[in-house]
Design a protein around this motif. Structure first.
Motif, short mmCIF file in Angstrom:
data_model
loop_
_atom_site.label_atom_id
_atom_site.label_comp_id
_atom_site.label_asym_id
_atom_site.label_seq_id
_atom_site.Cartn_x
_atom_site.Cartn_y
_atom_site.Cartn_z
N ASP A 45 0.83 -1.20 0.00
CA ASP A 45 0.00 0.00 0.00
C ASP A 45 0.87 1.25 0.00
OD1 ASP A 45 -2.33 1.50 0.09
OD2 ASP A 45 -2.90 0.89 2.11
N ARG A 46 0.23 2.38 -0.32
CA ARG A 46 0.89 3.67 -0.17
C ARG A 46 0.95 4.06 1.31
NH1 ARG A 46 1.47 6.42 -4.95
NH2 ARG A 46 0.23 5.63 -6.71
N HIS A 47 2.00 4.78 1.66
CA HIS A 47 2.07 5.40 2.98
C HIS A 47 0.84 6.30 3.13
CE1 HIS A 47 3.52 7.84 6.29
NE2 HIS A 47 4.66 7.17 6.35
N ASN A 58 3.89 9.24 -2.09
CA ASN A 58 4.92 8.74 -3.00
C ASN A 58 5.90 7.80 -2.29
OD1 ASN A 58 5.90 10.86 -1.51
ND2 ASN A 58 6.95 11.89 -3.21
N VAL A 59 5.52 7.35 -1.10
CA VAL A 59 6.23 6.28 -0.39
C VAL A 59 5.32 5.06 -0.36
CG1 VAL A 59 7.25 5.54 1.80
CG2 VAL A 59 7.57 7.90 1.02
N ILE A 60 5.80 3.96 -0.88
CA ILE A 60 5.01 2.73 -0.98
C ILE A 60 5.63 1.69 -0.05
CG2 ILE A 60 4.28 0.87 -2.53
CD1 ILE A 60 5.10 4.32 -3.90
N ILE A 61 4.78 0.93 0.62
CA ILE A 61 5.24 0.02 1.67
C ILE A 61 4.90 -1.43 1.30
CG2 ILE A 61 5.00 -0.62 4.10
CD1 ILE A 61 4.14 2.37 4.56
N LYS A 88 -4.43 -3.61 2.38
CA LYS A 88 -4.43 -2.19 2.70
C LYS A 88 -4.03 -1.95 4.16
CE LYS A 88 -5.99 -0.31 -1.17
NZ LYS A 88 -5.21 0.68 -1.93
N ILE A 89 -3.35 -0.84 4.39
CA ILE A 89 -2.98 -0.46 5.75
C ILE A 89 -4.22 -0.15 6.58
CG2 ILE A 89 -1.87 1.38 7.10
CD1 ILE A 89 0.31 1.46 4.92
N ASP A 90 -5.23 0.47 5.96
CA ASP A 90 -6.39 0.91 6.74
C ASP A 90 -7.31 -0.23 7.14
OD1 ASP A 90 -7.80 0.33 4.44
OD2 ASP A 90 -8.32 2.42 3.97
N ARG A 91 -6.98 -1.48 6.84
CA ARG A 91 -7.80 -2.58 7.35
C ARG A 91 -7.63 -2.74 8.84
NH1 ARG A 91 -3.27 -5.43 5.17
NH2 ARG A 91 -2.66 -7.33 6.30
#
Length: 387
Positions: free
Chosen positions: A330-332, A337-340, A376-379
């Motif tokens: 996911d994107r930071h 523009n930082v992808i993790i 996704k991070i927001d999960r």
């Protein structure tokens, strides 16, 4: 250095970072840099060693679909590098009713497999196995072994051949967000339009410089190698890789193993549960986890014939685990523009070519090849910008 502007900088040259760099340059992206804090092909993280299990068998159907393409991409890497990376052995998944989900997933995706009881598996592998008769066993023919360190080296070599730049012994100490990201290291600073973070157990150490902490646990695990009285029977030409799943109390106990391959005469086995550590830089501060060795010993003695009571070799590895054991791709959340890529939870090696493709697609703004909602991070969290 600071005067150069890179299109993409990948931080971390383990299997996920190397696969990402390879994918970017193989698809024609220029001016790509990989930064690695240690020597290349080091043994400090999650990507080293002689072998990893690969398979199409998964509980979750979306991983089965991803592995279909991963096998094709691994073959592409083999062809381009001229190196043999995949050794087909098949994989045997066995245990109680917790194995049922593997069968359902394989059937739903038309993956060739064979279903057996424990007693039938014991007859098929009469020199190796002594499983409970009522076990459910599923053999999936595409399971096998990936040659871990050799695979990472192959992708790094292709990355450089394609025009990428790889700098080892460059420890990243901070990220300064902006339309152009500045990456500070122990040997100077670098700038990039896009940054992809694939640093494994060091993920939160790095991301905390941007105000983000992900729900990750660092696990220190052991791979154990066992002598057998019948090495020929446990050779990779006669015995498959394996996974064991069984409900014990309120949790599912999982073991894994590989036939004799990387060390002459030694069967590999491990326990997919490990003690948590707080700092990856202190991985070896404690002695070997004797409790893990004892648990694996009990499993080995119960289910396999002619295996010694103590391991001959114990090797240490780390992995990072998310609450649902699925990675972040996911994107930071506030540095877009930082992808993790992080939190592969002990099963990311086989997926690396797909991970590299997905992270590249995110960075380049291309439509994703897969539904990324499970990653996704927001999960788990709804982070707010703190910068």
């Amino acid at each position: 250095m600071a005067g150069n502007l890179y299109e993409v900088i990948v931080i971390g040259a383990g299997v996920e970072g190397s696969a990402t760099g390879y994918y970017l340059t193989s698809r024609g992206i220029k001016n790509v840099l990989i930064l690695e804090q240690f020597d290349v092909l080091h043994t400090r993280g999650s990507s080293h060693g002689g072998s990893r299990i690969t398979r199409k068998a998964y509980d979750q159907p979306y991983y089965v679909k991803m592995m279909e393409e991963a096998f094709r991409l691994w073959s592409e890497i083999e062809q381009q590098s001229g190196k043999k990376l995949y050794h087909k052995t098949g994989i045997l998944v066995f245990g109680d009713n917790n194995v049922e989900s593997y069968k359902t997933s394989l059937q739903a995706n038309n993956i060739p497999h064979k279903i057996m009881t424990g007693s039938e598996a014991n007859r098929e592998y009469n020199q190796q196995l002594q499983l409970p008769d009522d076990y459910l066993c599923i053999f999936e023919e595409y399971g096998g072994i990936l040659r871990a360190t050799i695979a990472v080296a192959a992708m790094q070599e292709l990355f450089v051949r394609n025009g990428g730049q790889l700098l080892d012994c460059h420890k990243v100490t901070g990220l300064i967000p902006g339309p152009v990201v500045t990456i500070e290291t122990n040997k100077g600073s670098f700038r990039a339009k896009k940054v992809i973070v694939t640093v494994g157990a060091w993920t939160n150490k790095l991301l905390e410089t941007t105000g983000l902490t992900l729900p990750l646990k660092i696990k220190r695990t052991e791979a154990l190698y066992w002598s057998t009285s019948n090495p020929e029977a446990f050779s990779s030409s006669k015995f498959p890789t394996f996974i064991h799943k069984k409900l014990v109390g309120d949790s599912v106990e999982e073991f894994y193993g590989l036939p004799i391959h990387e060390y002459p005469g030694l069967l590999k086995a491990g326990y997919h549960s490990a003690p948590e550590i707080s700092d990856p830089d202190e991985r070896d501060a404690s002695s070997c986890d004797s409790a893990t060795s004892e648990i694996v010993t009990e499993f080995i003695q119960k289910h396999f014939k002619g295996v010694t009571k103590k391991p001959s070799i114990v090797e240490i590895c780390m992995y990072t685990e998310t609450p649902d054991k699925g990675p972040f791709l996911d994107r930071h959340p506030f540095c877009h523009n930082v992808i993790i890529g992080a939190g592969f939870s002990g099963h990311g090696f086989k997926l690396a070519p797909i991970v590299g493709k997905i992270l590249s697609e995110i960075a380049l703004g291309h439509p994703p090849s897969y539904d990324l909602s499970p990653f996704k991070i927001d999960r788990f969290m709804k982070p707010k910008a703190s910068l």
